[in-house]
Structure formats: structure tokens, C-alpha cells
Design a protein around this motif. Structure first.
Motif, short mmCIF file in Angstrom:
data_model
loop_
_atom_site.label_atom_id
_atom_site.label_comp_id
_atom_site.label_asym_id
_atom_site.label_seq_id
_atom_site.Cartn_x
_atom_site.Cartn_y
_atom_site.Cartn_z
N ILE A 1 58.01 40.12 31.76
CA ILE A 1 57.14 41.14 32.34
C ILE A 1 55.89 40.50 32.93
N ALA A 2 55.29 39.57 32.18
CA ALA A 2 54.08 38.90 32.66
C ALA A 2 54.36 38.11 33.93
N ARG A 3 55.46 37.38 33.95
CA ARG A 3 55.77 36.55 35.11
C ARG A 3 56.10 37.40 36.34
N ARG A 4 56.83 38.48 36.14
CA ARG A 4 57.16 39.33 37.27
C ARG A 4 55.92 40.02 37.82
N THR A 5 54.99 40.35 36.93
CA THR A 5 53.75 40.96 37.40
C THR A 5 52.94 39.97 38.23
N LEU A 6 52.91 38.71 37.79
CA LEU A 6 52.20 37.69 38.57
C LEU A 6 52.93 37.40 39.87
N GLY A 7 54.26 37.33 39.80
CA GLY A 7 55.06 37.18 41.01
C GLY A 7 55.15 35.79 41.58
N ASP A 8 54.63 34.76 40.87
CA ASP A 8 54.70 33.41 41.44
C ASP A 8 55.31 32.40 40.48
N GLY A 9 55.95 32.88 39.39
CA GLY A 9 56.62 31.98 38.47
C GLY A 9 55.69 31.12 37.64
N ARG A 10 54.44 31.52 37.48
CA ARG A 10 53.50 30.73 36.70
C ARG A 10 53.88 30.78 35.21
N LEU A 11 53.31 29.83 34.45
CA LEU A 11 53.61 29.73 33.03
C LEU A 11 53.23 31.00 32.28
N ALA A 12 52.07 31.55 32.54
CA ALA A 12 51.65 32.89 32.09
C ALA A 12 51.67 33.05 30.58
N LEU A 13 51.12 32.08 29.85
CA LEU A 13 51.10 32.18 28.40
C LEU A 13 50.15 33.28 27.93
N VAL A 14 48.94 33.30 28.47
CA VAL A 14 47.97 34.32 28.06
C VAL A 14 48.45 35.72 28.45
N PRO A 15 48.90 35.96 29.69
CA PRO A 15 49.44 37.28 30.00
C PRO A 15 50.61 37.68 29.12
N ALA A 16 51.49 36.73 28.77
CA ALA A 16 52.63 37.06 27.90
C ALA A 16 52.14 37.51 26.53
N GLY B 1 47.01 32.15 42.82
CA GLY B 1 47.68 32.35 41.54
C GLY B 1 46.70 32.53 40.40
N ARG B 2 45.63 31.72 40.38
CA ARG B 2 44.62 31.86 39.34
C ARG B 2 43.91 33.20 39.43
N VAL B 3 43.64 33.65 40.65
CA VAL B 3 42.98 34.95 40.83
C VAL B 3 43.88 36.07 40.33
N ARG B 4 45.17 36.02 40.68
CA ARG B 4 46.11 37.05 40.21
C ARG B 4 46.20 37.05 38.69
N GLU B 5 46.25 35.87 38.10
CA GLU B 5 46.33 35.79 36.63
C GLU B 5 45.07 36.34 35.99
N ALA B 6 43.90 36.01 36.56
CA ALA B 6 42.65 36.53 36.00
C ALA B 6 42.60 38.05 36.10
N ARG B 7 43.06 38.60 37.22
CA ARG B 7 43.10 40.07 37.36
C ARG B 7 44.06 40.69 36.37
N ASP C 1 46.16 21.71 51.73
CA ASP C 1 45.34 22.92 51.77
C ASP C 1 46.15 24.15 51.38
N VAL C 2 47.38 24.24 51.84
CA VAL C 2 48.23 25.38 51.50
C VAL C 2 48.49 25.42 50.00
N ALA C 3 48.79 24.25 49.42
CA ALA C 3 49.04 24.20 47.98
C ALA C 3 47.81 24.59 47.19
N ARG C 4 46.64 24.09 47.65
CA ARG C 4 45.39 24.42 46.96
C ARG C 4 45.09 25.92 47.05
N ALA C 5 45.32 26.49 48.23
CA ALA C 5 45.09 27.93 48.41
C ALA C 5 46.07 28.74 47.56
N SER C 6 47.31 28.29 47.46
CA SER C 6 48.29 28.99 46.65
C SER C 6 47.91 28.98 45.18
#
Length: 359
Positions: free
Chosen positions: A292-307, A30-36, A21-26
Motif C-alpha cells: 500500500i505504501a509503495r503504490r501510494t508513492l508510485g516510484d518503487g521506493r523502499l518506503a519503510l517509514v510509510p509502511a 520522490g523525497r517530497v512525495r514520501e514526506a507528504r 540532473d534528471v536523476a537528481r530531480a527524480s
């Protein structure tokens, strides 16, 4: 025979697995932060693009931009917006997105923040091919694009083969890329030194990174390359996520590690090479966009679209600064991105050295 395990009434399925549950919530957060972040960057791009279309010697109000979009503008306004300003604006957006996406791919493949096309020789090899094409062969358009892409791919394959030791380690790829970059810049210097001064001046503006000659004829090949390479990136993205876990973990998941890495490198080279073929090597965008994209997200996601969006925002904003910051002086966009990117590179080198991750 043991009794069957029953879930008490009123307890939802999965409640006995708090880790899941914790992993799913995390992941959901992360998806919500990336969408924002994607939404915010997209809005910023739209606003900056609208402002950019209004600026220039022939001022066009926002109402004139809207009339142009709706097909109600007069002939002069439509010419200024559609033929003069829109190609340059779209070129800035696509070049920035391509460089940002290319940098994100390289840094994720090699798992090294220095592994961007600016540092490991891809941009420099494209510059060398472009200068030879412009000064020595006198070509432009599709022919120049093809030559620059070919030069980038040849350099990438050479770097990959030279870095191969039963696999490709990040530090070897970076060090060999730096050597190839120095060799390519020597070729550029030799061509500029031995050429006619007028040809050298035109090539010097190009290798600094300039959007001054952007028009529909130069934009169309870039759009074709971008339309082909972006879907390939999306297709290969799941393999990239596995490679970020490490080669052993990726192989355990059924990923053909070296084949996937090579395909991703070729896609990243294609993105960088197609951008450089149109506007020249715009410095440091590929290096800084993904961090910049990864630091803005703050969770180390791949962040291809934000980049990609950060890269587009950097190039478009830098081009507007280059055009209008100093009255009666238009700078190449690469000068502005270099002013922004060089301090970041120095900070990154100091930070990497202090943390003991110099390789």
C-alpha cells in the motif's frame, strides 16, 4: 597538448550532464512525495487516535481528552483515558508499525511480495510458541514475550538454513516458510485439542489476534523491543537498498550480501515476534502495509517509514471497527484484518500468476 575545456558563461555547472540532473530531480520528487505521505498518514493517525479515545461505554468528549493531556481532567476521566484506553491505543499503533515494518523488510530482502511473516512461517512459529507458553507452561508477560521471540528466531534460522543453496533465493524461502507454517499450525491445533476447554478458549482468542488484554504491563516490553529494533532497521536500511539492486550489484558496492541479509531477517523477525508476543498473530497487516505504501508513492521506493505508518493505521482502524461496528459485540482485531487482507492475498496470487512471476 589539448586546450582546456571551458564552460560557456552563464551555463550552470552540471548542465552538460542532463542524466545526472534528471536523476537528481527524480530523487527530490520522490523525497517530497514520501514526506507528504508520511505527513498525511501521521495526521490520519492523530485524528483516528483522538476519535478512538472518545469512544466506549464511558464517553469522553474531545475536550476531556485535551484536559487529560494538560493534566486538568477529573479522576474518573483520567482513569478511563490513561489506564483503560491509552494502553490499548498505543499497543495497536506499535504492533501495527512493527508488523508493517517487518513485512516491508521481508518483501525487500527477498524481492517477493509474498514474503511476509504471515506467509513464510514467522507469525505461525510465534503463535505455536505463544500457545505452548499460555496453555502448557501457563506463563505471561516478559516470560511469554521471551518465549515467543525465541520461537520466532529458531524458526527463522531453520527456514534460512533449509533455503540455503550457496545463497538464499526468494522462492525457496517462501516455499520452505509455507511448510514451516503448516508444521507450526499443526502444533497449535494439537495443543488446543488436548488442552482444557477454558485454556483452549483463551488461547484461541490470542492466536486470532486480540488487543483486549492490552495494558501498560504488556505494552512496556513491546516498547523496549521496538526502541531497540527500529534504530537497527535505520542502521541497516542502506544495505537493504543495495540488496534490492540484486546480489551481484550489492557485492560490487562492497556489501557483504549474506551477512547483511541474515541481519535484516533477524531484525524483521524480532519486530514480528515482539508484536505477536503481545497481541497474537494479527493477520495480513505485514503483508499489505508495504505494498500500500509503495503504490501510494508510485516510484518503487523502499518506503519503510510509510509502511510502518500504514501498518499502524490498519491495526488501529481495524481495532476500532472490531470494538464498535457491531453493537454489544467485540471482535478480535485479527478477524477484521483477515477480512481486509484475505481478498488482497487472493488478488496478489492471481496477479503474480498472470505476470509469470509465480516464484
Amino acid at each position: 597538448m589539448s586546450a582546456p575545456v571551458t564552460v560557456p558563461h552563464g551555463v550552470p555547472d552540471g548542465a552538460d550532464r542532463p542524466g545526472v540532473d534528471v536523476a537528481r530531480a527524480s530523487r527530490h520528487r520522490g523525497r517530497v512525495r514520501e514526506a507528504r505521505l508520511v505527513t498525511g498518514l501521521s495526521v490520519a493517525l492523530v485524528v483516528l487516535a483522538a476519535v478512538g479515545l472518545t469512544l466506549g461505554d464511558a464517553a469522553v468528549p474531545l475536550s476531556g481528552i485535551l484536559d487529560t493531556v494538560l493534566g486538568r481532567a477529573d479522576v474518573l476521566t483520567q482513569f478511563v483515558v490513561v489506564e483503560l484506553r491509552l494502553p490499548r491505543l498505543l499497543t495497536a499503533l506499535v504492533v501495527g508499525a512493527a508488523l508493517g515494518l517487518s513485512g516491508a523488510l521481508f518483501q525487500s530482502i527477498v524481492r517477493n511480495p509474498l514474503a511476509s511473516p504471515d506467509i513464510i512461517g514467522i507469525t505461525q512459529s510465534a503463535s505455536a510458541a505463544g500457545v505452548v507458553g499460555v496453555v502448557v507452561l501457563g506463563i505471561s508477560g516478559l516470560a511469554l514475550t521471551g518465549l515467543v521471540l525465541a520461537g520466532s528466531l529458531v524458526a527463522a534460522v531453520a527456514i534460512y538454513l533449509l533455503a540455503w543453496r550457496g545463497g538464499v533465493a526468494g522462492y525457496r524461502l517462501v516455499l520452505i516458510g509455507i511448510g514451516v507454517a503448516a508444521l507450526c499450525m499443526s502444533v497449535v491445533s494439537w495443543v488446543l485439542t488436548t488442552s482444557d476447554v477454558r485454556d483452549a478458549q483463551a488461547a484461541l482468542v490470542w492466536i486470532t489476534g486480540s488487543l483486549a488484554r492490552s495494558d501498560w504491563s504488556t505494552l512496556n516490553p513491546l516498547l523496549v523491543c521496538f526502541a531497540v529494533l527500529v534504530p537497527l532497521t535505520a542502521f541497516l536500511a542502506p544495505r537493504l537498498r543495495s540488496l534490492e539492486l540484486g546480489d551481484d550489484a550489492a557485492a560490487a558496492l562492497g556489501i557483504r550480501v549474506e551477512r547483511s541479509r541474515l541481519l535484516l531477517i533477524l531484525v524483521a523477525v524480532g519486530l514480528a515476534g515482539s508484536a505477536v508476543a503481545v497481541v497474537g498473530p494479527v493477520a495480513f497487516v505485514a503483508l499489505v502495509a508495504a505494498p500500500i505504501a509503495r503504490r501510494t508513492l508510485g516510484d518503487g521506493r523502499l518506503a519503510l517509514v510509510p509502511a510502518a505508518l500504514v501498518g499502524a493505521l490498519l491495526v488501529l482502524g481495524s481495532d476500532l471497527v472490531a470494538q464498535f461496528a457491531i453493537p454489544d459485540v467485540t471482535l478480535p482485531v485479527g478477524v477484521v484484518t483477515g477480512i481486509v487482507g484475505a481478498p488482497y492475498l487472493l488478488w496478489l496470487l492471481v496477479r503474480t500468476n498472470r505476470s509469470g512471476r509465480g516464484g
